[in-house]
Design a protein around this motif. Structure first.
Motif, short mmCIF file in Angstrom:
data_model
loop_
_atom_site.label_atom_id
_atom_site.label_comp_id
_atom_site.label_asym_id
_atom_site.label_seq_id
_atom_site.Cartn_x
_atom_site.Cartn_y
_atom_site.Cartn_z
N HIS A 39 -0.35 10.62 5.77
CA HIS A 39 0.25 11.83 5.18
C HIS A 39 1.52 12.16 5.92
O HIS A 39 1.45 12.49 7.10
CB HIS A 39 -0.71 13.02 5.24
CG HIS A 39 -1.86 12.94 4.32
ND1 HIS A 39 -1.77 13.22 2.98
CD2 HIS A 39 -3.14 12.58 4.54
CE1 HIS A 39 -2.95 13.04 2.43
NE2 HIS A 39 -3.80 12.65 3.36
N PRO A 40 2.66 12.01 5.38
CA PRO A 40 3.01 11.79 3.99
C PRO A 40 3.27 10.32 3.63
O PRO A 40 3.68 10.02 2.53
CB PRO A 40 4.30 12.58 3.83
CG PRO A 40 4.96 12.45 5.16
CD PRO A 40 3.83 12.45 6.15
N GLY A 41 3.05 9.41 4.58
CA GLY A 41 3.26 7.99 4.31
C GLY A 41 4.30 7.40 5.25
O GLY A 41 5.16 8.10 5.80
N ALA A 42 4.22 6.09 5.41
CA ALA A 42 5.06 5.38 6.38
C ALA A 42 6.55 5.54 6.11
O ALA A 42 7.33 5.73 7.04
CB ALA A 42 4.68 3.90 6.41
N GLY A 43 6.96 5.46 4.87
CA GLY A 43 8.38 5.59 4.54
C GLY A 43 8.95 6.94 4.94
O GLY A 43 10.04 7.03 5.50
N HIS A 44 8.20 7.99 4.66
CA HIS A 44 8.65 9.33 5.04
C HIS A 44 8.69 9.48 6.56
O HIS A 44 9.62 10.06 7.10
CB HIS A 44 7.73 10.40 4.45
CG HIS A 44 7.90 10.60 2.98
ND1 HIS A 44 9.08 11.00 2.40
CD2 HIS A 44 7.02 10.46 1.96
CE1 HIS A 44 8.93 11.10 1.09
NE2 HIS A 44 7.68 10.77 0.80
N VAL A 45 7.68 8.96 7.25
CA VAL A 45 7.65 9.08 8.71
C VAL A 45 8.84 8.35 9.32
O VAL A 45 9.50 8.89 10.22
CB VAL A 45 6.31 8.55 9.28
CG1 VAL A 45 6.38 8.43 10.80
CG2 VAL A 45 5.16 9.46 8.87
#
Length: 75
Positions: A39-45
């Motif tokens: 949450h919210p996902g690898a791309g966002h992190v």
């Protein structure tokens, strides 16, 4: 945590720390939150980590793209 060095000095973010697949963000108005690969996902992190290092746009990114999709509140 290290201070968030906002280029315009009016960010709602006070500090952050990060590691592989996660970032913790402390907001000026209170609360520290964990964002991770779930949450919210690898791309966002990854994008949040990049913006944190750059000191520009992290608060705006969170408001536009992740809002309340955090893994958990830490305090």
């Amino acid at each position: 945590m290290q201070p968030y060095q906002s280029t315009d000095s009016d960010s709602g973010i006070a500090a952050y720390e990060s590691g592989p697949g996660w970032i913790h963000i402390r907001f000026r108005d209170g609360g520290t939150y964990r964002y991770d690969d779930r949450h919210p996902g690898a791309g966002h992190v990854l994008e949040m980590q990049r913006l944190a290092e750059a000191g520009d746009g992290l608060n705006t990114y969170i408001n536009r793209h992740v809002r309340d999709d955090y893994a958990r509140r830490l305090d």
